[in-house]
Design a protein around this motif. Structure first.
Motif, PDB file in Angstrom:
ATOM      1  N   PRO A 395       0.828  -1.208   0.000  1.00 62.17           N
ATOM      2  CA  PRO A 395       0.000   0.000   0.000  1.00 62.17           C
ATOM      3  C   PRO A 395       0.866   1.263   0.000  1.00 62.17           C
ATOM      4  O   PRO A 395       1.968   1.266   0.572  1.00 62.17           O
ATOM      5  N   PRO A 396       0.399   2.356  -0.606  1.00 64.81           N
ATOM      6  CA  PRO A 396       1.205   3.599  -0.678  1.00 64.81           C
ATOM      7  C   PRO A 396       1.598   4.135   0.689  1.00 64.81           C
ATOM      8  O   PRO A 396       2.698   4.663   0.847  1.00 64.81           O
ATOM      9  N   GLU A 397       0.727   4.005   1.684  1.00 64.13           N
ATOM     10  CA  GLU A 397       1.041   4.554   3.010  1.00 64.13           C
ATOM     11  C   GLU A 397       2.164   3.782   3.703  1.00 64.13           C
ATOM     12  O   GLU A 397       2.773   4.291   4.659  1.00 64.13           O
ATOM     13  N   SER A 398       2.445   2.555   3.248  1.00 66.48           N
ATOM     14  CA  SER A 398       3.497   1.756   3.874  1.00 66.48           C
ATOM     15  C   SER A 398       4.850   1.917   3.198  1.00 66.48           C
ATOM     16  O   SER A 398       5.869   1.526   3.776  1.00 66.48           O
ATOM     17  N   VAL A 409       4.050  -4.906   6.506  1.00 67.89           N
ATOM     18  CA  VAL A 409       2.761  -4.444   6.001  1.00 67.89           C
ATOM     19  C   VAL A 409       1.636  -5.304   6.559  1.00 67.89           C
ATOM     20  O   VAL A 409       0.646  -4.810   7.086  1.00 67.89           O
ATOM     21  N   ASP A 410       1.792  -6.604   6.450  1.00 72.44           N
ATOM     22  CA  ASP A 410       0.798  -7.558   6.957  1.00 72.44           C
ATOM     23  C   ASP A 410       1.507  -8.436   7.984  1.00 72.44           C
ATOM     24  O   ASP A 410       2.181  -9.406   7.629  1.00 72.44           O
ATOM     25  N   SER A 442       5.736   0.258  -5.940  1.00 73.27           N
ATOM     26  CA  SER A 442       4.791  -0.850  -5.770  1.00 73.27           C
ATOM     27  C   SER A 442       3.371  -0.390  -6.036  1.00 73.27           C
ATOM     28  O   SER A 442       3.040   0.799  -5.890  1.00 73.27           O
ATOM     29  N   VAL A 444      -0.594  -2.111  -5.264  1.00 68.40           N
ATOM     30  CA  VAL A 444      -1.315  -3.214  -4.626  1.00 68.40           C
ATOM     31  C   VAL A 444      -1.947  -4.107  -5.700  1.00 68.40           C
ATOM     32  O   VAL A 444      -2.628  -3.628  -6.611  1.00 68.40           O
ATOM     33  N   SER A 448       5.781  -5.434  -6.878  1.00 69.83           N
ATOM     34  CA  SER A 448       6.714  -4.456  -6.316  1.00 69.83           C
ATOM     35  C   SER A 448       8.049  -4.547  -7.042  1.00 69.83           C
ATOM     36  O   SER A 448       8.392  -5.596  -7.610  1.00 69.83           O
TER      37      SER A 448
END
Length: 471
Positions: A395-398, A409-410, A442, A444, A448
């Motif tokens: 995700p962009p925020e990560s 991330v997960d 990357s 989603v 990546s």
């Protein structure tokens, strides 16, 4: 030097001249009274004597005083280079010499004050911390360049304004008001949002002046944003390590208690538990090893074996190492390396570790049937290596935090795959130690691309011109 009237500072020459002129006029009056001399003769004698005396007074008194007056006016306007050239031995000459000496002393004093001011200005200008001086009304008297850079302001537009109009923060204003009222040094941490979020430690010290300028305060602003961030990272690091250690230890303890409670009598269950415990032990060992490696790299306690490194050879070796794992997941593992790729200057073992970490992550997070491609080429005079996958993406925020220690991330999926969130941090520090940079792109659901650049070995720089392939 003789004085006739010391309390008035008058020399004997002007007094003698007046006295001599008075005697002459008295003698002329006596001669005129006894009719020995007529008015024409008296004037004939008195006028030349008066003119001569006036010329002497002009030459010795009036003209020197005019020169002294002109020089004094120029000195008052700031021209301390002006010198009075009067060398007589009377009081006027002494006055001229005193004024010249006063000008020299004043010039030396001004030079000392200017030098001290310039030194203080240079110290304030070179300080990394911000300095703000305020008067007793809370109006800005001075700000140093650090404050100008931090808040995007200038001294010219800030001087004379209230501090709230310069730094729009009520916590700062209250701190200064408290320092002005109590007259005691005050310290406080303040978070400022404008122009960007930062945390400062403010130390306000009251000024002790005299007269109308009495009062005021000097504020020292120290940017502790990075230190706060490091403290938070340290706390997060301790929490993450504790969690990573607690999970396998809890699992090991549970299976050991189960075995001790009688499950050891069941060979199948015992073997199953031992296999799980072995896996958890391996996970603990890997965690400790990676933490030790990361600690050594961050603290620069690693002894590098610097030498020319042919990355193409190491890429092929890593691909061979991971080919069975890729085939097991039905992944295509491809290589696209520029022929004649220039060598880089580095530690071959550490650069191999970088490739292993990136390829391992790509295979872990790419679903079956996907593709992982390792590319290497030349871009902007540097060797650029990238590992592309068609995995789950980030995700962009990560993305800004993906290279941080223990950031995942997960977390559930990472723990399931055996990841502990240290591998990418090791990659970042190794590449930084080699003078390179890391990057990630990357999307989603699409995959990546992790990449890094390294400077080309000096002996291989001649090979850069004909190469334009960029991964």
């Amino acid at each position: 030097m003789k004085r006739l009237f010391p309390w008035k500072g008058i020399t004997w020459r002007p007094v003698a001249s007046y006295f001599f002129l008075l005697l002459i006029f008295y003698a002329l009056l006596q001669l005129y009274a006894v009719q020995k001399l007529n008015i024409t003769g008296a004037l004939f004698i008195a006028v030349p004597l008066s003119v001569g005396l006036a010329w002497v007074l002009f030459k010795r008194v009036i003209k020197p005083l005019q020169e002294i007056n002109e020089a004094a006016q120029e000195m008052a306007r700031g021209n301390l280079e002006r010198e009075i050239f009067i060398y007589s031995d009377d009081e006027i000459g002494q006055l001229a010499r005193s004024i010249n000496e006063m000008a020299r002393q004043l010039k030396a004093t001004i030079a000392e004050i200017t030098e001290a001011r310039n030194q203080a200005q240079a110290i304030l200008n070179s300080m990394a911390d911000g300095v703000i001086a305020l008067n007793k009304n809370g109006e800005v008297l001075f700000i140093n360049p650090a404050v100008e850079e931090i808040f995007g302001i200038s001294q010219a537009t800030s001087v004379g304004k209230n501090i709230l109009g310069v730094i729009r923060n009520y916590d700062v204003e209250r701190l200064l008001e408290r320092a002005l009222k109590t007259g005691k040094p005050t310290t406080q941490e303040v978070k400022l949002i404008n122009p960007e979020p930062r945390v400062f430690r403010l130390h306000a010290t009251p000024l002790k002046g005299q007269g109308a300028k009495q009062g005021g305060v000097v504020v020292l602003l120290r940017d502790i944003t990075e230190r706060k961030r490091l403290d938070e990272m340290r706390s997060e690091f301790v929490a993450n390590v504790s969690h990573e250690l607690r999970t396998p230890l809890t699992s090991l303890r549970g299976y050991l208690e189960t075995l001790l409670d009688g499950a050891v009598e069941d060979p199948a269950a015992t073997r199953h538990f031992l296999e799980i415990m072995n896996k958890e032990t391996e996970r603990l060992t890997r965690l400790v090893d990676e933490l030790l490696d990361l600690s050594k790299i961050e603290e620069r306690r690693v002894v590098h074996r610097w030498q020319p490194v042919q990355l193409a050879d190491h890429i092929n070796r890593v691909v061979t190492m991971f080919m069975p794992q890729a085939q097991e997941k039905n992944l295509e593992l491809a290589v696209d390396v520029l022929p004649g790729l220039p060598a880089v200057h580095g530690d071959p073992d550490m650069l191999t570790q970088v490739l292993i970490n990136l390829v391992d992550n790509a295979i872990k997070y790419t679903p079956a049937g996907g593709r992982v491609t390792i590319r290497a080429g030349v871009a902007d005079g540097e060797v650029r290596v990238s590992v592309e996958d068609t995995g789950i993406g980030i995700p962009p925020e990560s993305l800004p935090r993906i290279f941080e220690r223990f950031y995942r991330v997960d977390k559930a999926r990472s723990r399931e795959l055996g990841g502990i969130g240290v591998g990418l941090a090791i990659v970042k520090h190794i590449i930084r130690a080699h003078g390179g940079k890391t990057a990630v792109e990357s999307a989603v659901g699409k995959g990546s691309t992790f990449s890094f650049t390294l400077p080309v070995e000096e002996s291989s720089r001649g090979l850069l011109q004909p190469m334009s392939h960029q991964p």
